[in-house]
Design an enzyme around this catalytic site. Sequence first.
Site, mmCIF file in Angstrom:
data_model
loop_
_atom_site.group_PDB
_atom_site.id
_atom_site.type_symbol
_atom_site.label_atom_id
_atom_site.label_comp_id
_atom_site.label_asym_id
_atom_site.label_seq_id
_atom_site.Cartn_x
_atom_site.Cartn_y
_atom_site.Cartn_z
ATOM 1 C CE LYS A 79 -3.140 -2.230 3.255
ATOM 2 N NZ LYS A 79 -3.544 -2.188 4.672
ATOM 3 N N GLY A 80 2.110 1.115 0.416
ATOM 4 C CA GLY A 80 2.929 2.284 0.738
ATOM 5 C C GLY A 80 3.016 3.369 -0.315
ATOM 6 C CD GLU A 131 8.313 0.180 -3.356
ATOM 7 O OE1 GLU A 131 7.186 0.660 -3.159
ATOM 8 O OE2 GLU A 131 8.589 -1.010 -3.130
ATOM 9 C CG ASP A 146 14.528 -0.856 4.842
ATOM 10 O OD1 ASP A 146 15.336 -0.032 5.244
ATOM 11 O OD2 ASP A 146 14.100 -1.787 5.556
ATOM 12 C CE LYS A 183 14.322 3.187 5.839
ATOM 13 N NZ LYS A 183 13.864 2.656 7.134
ATOM 14 C CG PHE A 214 10.298 2.857 11.098
ATOM 15 C CD1 PHE A 214 10.529 1.707 10.342
ATOM 16 C CD2 PHE A 214 9.000 3.293 11.272
ATOM 17 C CE1 PHE A 214 9.468 1.009 9.780
ATOM 18 C CE2 PHE A 214 7.931 2.590 10.715
ATOM 19 C CZ PHE A 214 8.168 1.448 9.969
ATOM 20 C CB VAL A 215 10.407 7.759 7.551
ATOM 21 C CG1 VAL A 215 11.744 8.389 7.897
ATOM 22 C CG2 VAL A 215 10.546 6.842 6.347
ATOM 23 N NE ARG A 226 -0.816 1.895 5.043
ATOM 24 C CZ ARG A 226 0.263 1.161 4.728
ATOM 25 N NH1 ARG A 226 1.241 1.699 4.051
ATOM 26 N NH2 ARG A 226 0.351 -0.089 5.101
HETATM 27 P P1 IMP Z 1 12.603 -3.979 1.608
HETATM 28 O O1 IMP Z 1 13.281 -2.949 0.724
HETATM 29 O O2 IMP Z 1 12.331 -5.280 0.931
HETATM 30 O O3 IMP Z 1 13.335 -4.131 2.911
HETATM 31 O O4 IMP Z 1 11.156 -3.490 2.020
HETATM 32 C C1 IMP Z 1 10.709 -2.240 1.723
HETATM 33 C C2 IMP Z 1 9.338 -2.082 2.333
HETATM 34 O O5 IMP Z 1 9.424 -2.054 3.770
HETATM 35 C C3 IMP Z 1 8.780 -0.733 1.921
HETATM 36 O O6 IMP Z 1 8.062 -0.823 0.723
HETATM 37 C C4 IMP Z 1 7.950 -0.356 3.123
HETATM 38 O O7 IMP Z 1 6.657 -0.898 2.999
HETATM 39 C C5 IMP Z 1 8.665 -1.000 4.298
HETATM 40 N N1 IMP Z 1 9.565 -0.022 4.955
HETATM 41 C C6 IMP Z 1 10.909 0.030 4.903
HETATM 42 N N2 IMP Z 1 11.403 1.052 5.626
HETATM 43 C C7 IMP Z 1 10.330 1.692 6.144
HETATM 44 C C8 IMP Z 1 10.177 2.853 6.975
HETATM 45 O O8 IMP Z 1 11.134 3.557 7.392
HETATM 46 N N3 IMP Z 1 8.900 3.198 7.291
HETATM 47 C C9 IMP Z 1 7.817 2.494 6.853
HETATM 48 N N4 IMP Z 1 7.913 1.409 6.077
HETATM 49 C C10 IMP Z 1 9.158 1.006 5.721
HETATM 50 MG MG MG Z 2 6.545 -0.396 -0.635
#
Ligand code: IMP
Ligand code: MG
Length: 186
Positions: free
Chosen positions: A51-52, A107, A111, A139, A160-161, A173
Site C-alpha cells: 500500500k505504501g 515505489e 530499504d 535508505k 524509521f519514517v 499513512r
Molecule cells: P525492503 O526494501 O524489501 O526491505 O522493504 C521495503 C518495504 O518495507 C517498503 O516498501 C515499506 O513498505 C517498508 N519499509 C521500509 N522502511 C520503512 C520505513 O522507514 N517506514 C515504513 N515502512 C518502511
Molecule cells: Mg513499498
Amino acid sequence: MSNVGPLAEYTSRIKRVIITQEEIDAAIRKAAKDIDAAYVGRPLLLVSILKGAFIFMADLCRAVSIPCEIGFMAAKSYYEGTESSGNVTITLDLAQDISKYHVIIVEDIIDTGRTLNDIIKMLKARNPLSLKVLTLLDKPSRRLVDLKADVSLFTIPDLFVIGYGLDCGELYRSLPYVAEYDEKGE
Ligand code: IMP
Ligand code: MG
C-alpha cells in the site's frame, strides 16, 4: 498513571518532519517533467506496489502530462533472516500485459531492497519494452541486495519514517509529509 489519551499518544510519536509537503511537491513536479520528456509518444505504464506507494502514485500520475496507464501490485515477502530471493508472493497482480509497455515502478521506499528485487525479476521475465524504478525515498545504508533505483527523490539515513503513504502498524499513512517515527513517544 498516565492521562495521555489515544490522540496525544498518536501525535507524540511523530518525532519530527523530515521532508515537508512542499519539498515532496517540488520533487514530484520535477520527476514528472522528466517522465514527460523521456516517454512522450511511448506506451507508458506506472506500476506501484501497495500500500505504501499509493499517495506517491496519486500525486505523481497527476503531475505527469503525457498519456499513461496505472497499475497496482501487492506482494507479501517471507524472509526471516534469509537473503535468498524468490520469497515474494504476489497477492494482487497487474491486469496489463506489460510486454506492450514501458514500465516505471513507482515505489515508496527502498530499504533492504529484497522485495523490490524479486518484483523486478518477476516483471523482467514478462518482457516489458523497458523497466525503470522511481522511488520517493531511499535508505541505501540498509541495502542487502545489489539494487539501485533509476531515480530516487530523497535519500534518507537509517531512520524509521512514517507519512505520505508509509505506515507504522497501518497508521500514519495519511500524514501529508514524511516524518521520523518516535519509538518511545511521550
Ligand atoms: P525492503 O526494501 O524489501 O526491505 O522493504 C521495503 C518495504 O518495507 C517498503 O516498501 C515499506 O513498505 C517498508 N519499509 C521500509 N522502511 C520503512 C520505513 O522507514 N517506514 C515504513 N515502512 C518502511
Ligand atoms: Mg513499498
